[in-house]
Design a protein around this motif. Structure first.
Motif, PDB file in Angstrom:
ATOM      1  N   ARG A   1      11.337  -3.134   2.441  1.00  0.00           N
ATOM      2  CA  ARG A   1      12.640  -2.361   2.768  1.00  0.00           C
ATOM      3  C   ARG A   1      12.162  -2.125   4.385  1.00  0.00           C
ATOM      4  NH1 ARG A   1       9.055  -1.120  -1.748  1.00  0.00           N
ATOM      5  NH2 ARG A   1       8.227  -0.072  -0.073  1.00  0.00           N
ATOM      6  N   ALA A   2      11.368  -3.190   5.164  1.00  0.00           N
ATOM      7  CA  ALA A   2      11.409  -2.578   6.643  1.00  0.00           C
ATOM      8  C   ALA A   2      12.705  -2.076   7.431  1.00  0.00           C
ATOM      9  CB  ALA A   2      10.692  -3.661   7.936  1.00  0.00           C
ATOM     10  N   LYS A   3      12.438  -1.290   8.248  1.00  0.00           N
ATOM     11  CA  LYS A   3      13.705  -0.595   9.093  1.00  0.00           C
ATOM     12  C   LYS A   3      13.635  -0.794  10.097  1.00  0.00           C
ATOM     13  CE  LYS A   3      14.565   3.053   5.353  1.00  0.00           C
ATOM     14  NZ  LYS A   3      13.659   2.203   4.784  1.00  0.00           N
ATOM     15  N   ALA A   4      14.179  -1.167  10.848  1.00  0.00           N
ATOM     16  CA  ALA A   4      14.103  -1.880  12.248  1.00  0.00           C
ATOM     17  C   ALA A   4      14.851  -0.781  13.399  1.00  0.00           C
ATOM     18  CB  ALA A   4      15.676  -2.789  12.717  1.00  0.00           C
TER      19      ALA A   4
ATOM     20  N   LEU B   1       0.898  -1.452  -0.361  1.00  0.00           N
ATOM     21  CA  LEU B   1       0.181  -0.173   0.006  1.00  0.00           C
ATOM     22  C   LEU B   1       1.124   1.243   0.201  1.00  0.00           C
ATOM     23  CD1 LEU B   1      -2.554  -0.461   2.140  1.00  0.00           C
ATOM     24  CD2 LEU B   1      -2.922  -0.843  -0.172  1.00  0.00           C
ATOM     25  N   SER B   2       2.169   0.901  -0.425  1.00  0.00           N
ATOM     26  CA  SER B   2       3.605   1.867  -0.310  1.00  0.00           C
ATOM     27  C   SER B   2       3.594   2.499   0.877  1.00  0.00           C
ATOM     28  CB  SER B   2       2.454   3.279  -1.115  1.00  0.00           C
ATOM     29  OG  SER B   2       2.751   2.659  -2.883  1.00  0.00           O
ATOM     30  N   LEU B   3       2.863   2.314   1.821  1.00  0.00           N
ATOM     31  CA  LEU B   3       3.356   2.825   3.589  1.00  0.00           C
ATOM     32  C   LEU B   3       5.181   2.182   3.950  1.00  0.00           C
ATOM     33  CD1 LEU B   3       0.340   0.755   5.237  1.00  0.00           C
ATOM     34  CD2 LEU B   3       1.405   3.579   5.659  1.00  0.00           C
ATOM     35  N   GLU B   4       5.800   3.489   4.417  1.00  0.00           N
ATOM     36  CA  GLU B   4       6.843   2.860   4.671  1.00  0.00           C
ATOM     37  C   GLU B   4       6.618   1.688   5.921  1.00  0.00           C
ATOM     38  OE1 GLU B   4       9.443   3.912   3.362  1.00  0.00           O
ATOM     39  OE2 GLU B   4       8.277   4.900   2.018  1.00  0.00           O
ATOM     40  N   VAL B   5       7.960   1.584   6.272  1.00  0.00           N
ATOM     41  CA  VAL B   5       7.772   0.050   7.395  1.00  0.00           C
ATOM     42  C   VAL B   5       8.958   0.207   8.344  1.00  0.00           C
ATOM     43  CG1 VAL B   5       7.765  -2.007   8.093  1.00  0.00           C
ATOM     44  CG2 VAL B   5       6.361  -0.943   6.406  1.00  0.00           C
TER      45      VAL B   5
END
Length: 389
Positions: A178-181, A161-165
């Motif tokens: 592309r999720a970032k911890a 959904l084009s959300l940043e994670v």
């Protein structure tokens, strides 16, 4: 205590269960009875003593030979008591993970577009077409607290959904996509437009989100909890929404469920509350738990239990009998068991422990197991149960 399931296995359903589970039990030759009416504690205790297996979706307590909790976890069962009595509790905590991730995504869109409010208005004859406060979700940031089975799936769906994670987990885990911890929970709370809780039911997670944590969130942010009801301080959440500390919330898990106090969280126009369950998820749960329970009765396997050591039993070879001993995990007990078994030809043996419980499977190369060996094991001071297959 000596138990054997060589005779007919009697199963009691206290809640309606998926057809997949019913079919597995019937195919296995189990006799099924149903009792869906509300019983007193005394009536319930009397009822379940007649059965080897008790199957349920919500909360009861049992002295039956086996115990099955159909829900996603075993919150409704006193695992310590069941363990001390040698009662395995079977659960399926992961088969709902896709359903939980999906409903969290649904919450995000519903909250962003105020669909709950607009739907209620139209049903009452009010046409209130407005854009104020309605936003797109693309480009926004979702902060996932607990990046396990559900959290990682949620992250993948959110990216679609084009959300940043971004996410926070107490364990070091590999990000998906592309999720970032983030190093701390506070970082996630401050950064996110949507905070999604996906945590387990541990003491450390009780009221994980309280007044201080809510105060760190953006005033335009939403809190979503579809995991552990006790993870959110409901009173603090209600006050935060009322004061405008955060914009709103969506809850799919509640404290003390399924009998949570209605007065704990008065209705707000900025919150959504549901109880997620899907046909597909329920079917998967039914299949997994029923198969696990059948394998326990027929082979002694404990895979899928929440309060026993996890042992995957192997098929019983012709010409052998299987001894299963459940005992208290204390010093010297294994020596006592091995001393008894040493008089026989043990083909294969495995032992595992969990907390105060020990579980041993031993295959003996004989068609008949004498009463002597069974009695010796059953009479050991630390034996909880002994079974013969």
């Amino acid at each position: 205590m000596l138990n054997s399931f060589n005779k007919d296995v009697r199963v009691l359903f206290l809640d309606p269960l998926p057809s997949t589970a019913v079919e597995i039990f019937r195919t296995s030759g189990f006799k099924i009875d149903e009792c869906f009416e509300k019983l007193t504690e005394a009536q319930l205790v009397k009822k379940i003593t007649e059965y080897n297996v008790v199957c349920l979706s919500y909360q009861v307590w049992s002295q039956a030979a086996c115990y099955w909790s159909l829900w996603q976890n075993a919150n409704c069962v006193d695992l310590e008591v069941a363990q001390s009595m040698g009662i395995p509790v079977f659960t399926s905590p992961f088969q709902h993970q896709g359903s939980v991730a999906e409903i969290t995504i649904s919450f995000i869109v519903l909250l962003a577009r105020q669909i709950g409010d607009r739907s209620k208005e139209i049903h009452t004859g009010e046409w209130n077409k407005m854009s104020a406060g309605c936003t797109e979700v693309r480009g926004k940031t979702i902060g996932i607290v607990g990046y396990g089975q559900v959290g990682s799936q949620l992250g993948v769906m959110a990216e679609a959904l084009s959300l940043e994670v971004v996410f926070y987990d107490t364990q070091s885990v590999m990000p998906m996509g592309r999720a970032k911890a983030r190093k701390t929970l506070d970082e996630v709370l401050k950064e996110s437009d949507y905070v999604a809780l996906n945590v387990t039911s541990t003491p450390e997670n009780v009221k994980l989100i309280g007044k201080r944590e809510l105060g760190l969130m953006k005033k335009t942010a939403f809190l979503i909890n579809a995991s552990y009801g006790e993870a959110v301080d409901i009173d603090a959440l209600a006050e935060a929404i009322k004061a405008g500390t955060i914009r709103g919330c969506a809850l799919d898990a509640f404290p003390n469920q399924p009998n949570g106090k209605k007065a704990e969280f008065k209705t707000h126009s900025k919150d959504l509350r549901t109880c997620d369950i899907t046909v597909e998820g329920e079917m998967r749960v039914g299949t997994e738990v029923a198969n696990a329970l059948v394998n326990n009765i027929k082979l002694g396997s404990t895979v899928g239990t929440a309060n026993f050591p996890s042992i995957s039993a192997w098929p019983l070879k012709p010409g052998t009998r299987r001894i299963i001993n459940v005992h208290r995990n204390v010093r010297g007990v294994l020596q006592e068991i091995d001393y008894i078994l040493s008089s026989y030809n043990v083909g294969k043996q495995i032992l595992d422990t969990k907390e105060s419980l020990g579980y041993i499977i031993a295959d003996i190369a004989t068609e008949e197991v004498t009463t002597e060996i069974v009695s010796q094991l059953a009479l050991l001071a630390h034996t909880v149960k002994t079974r013969i297959l």
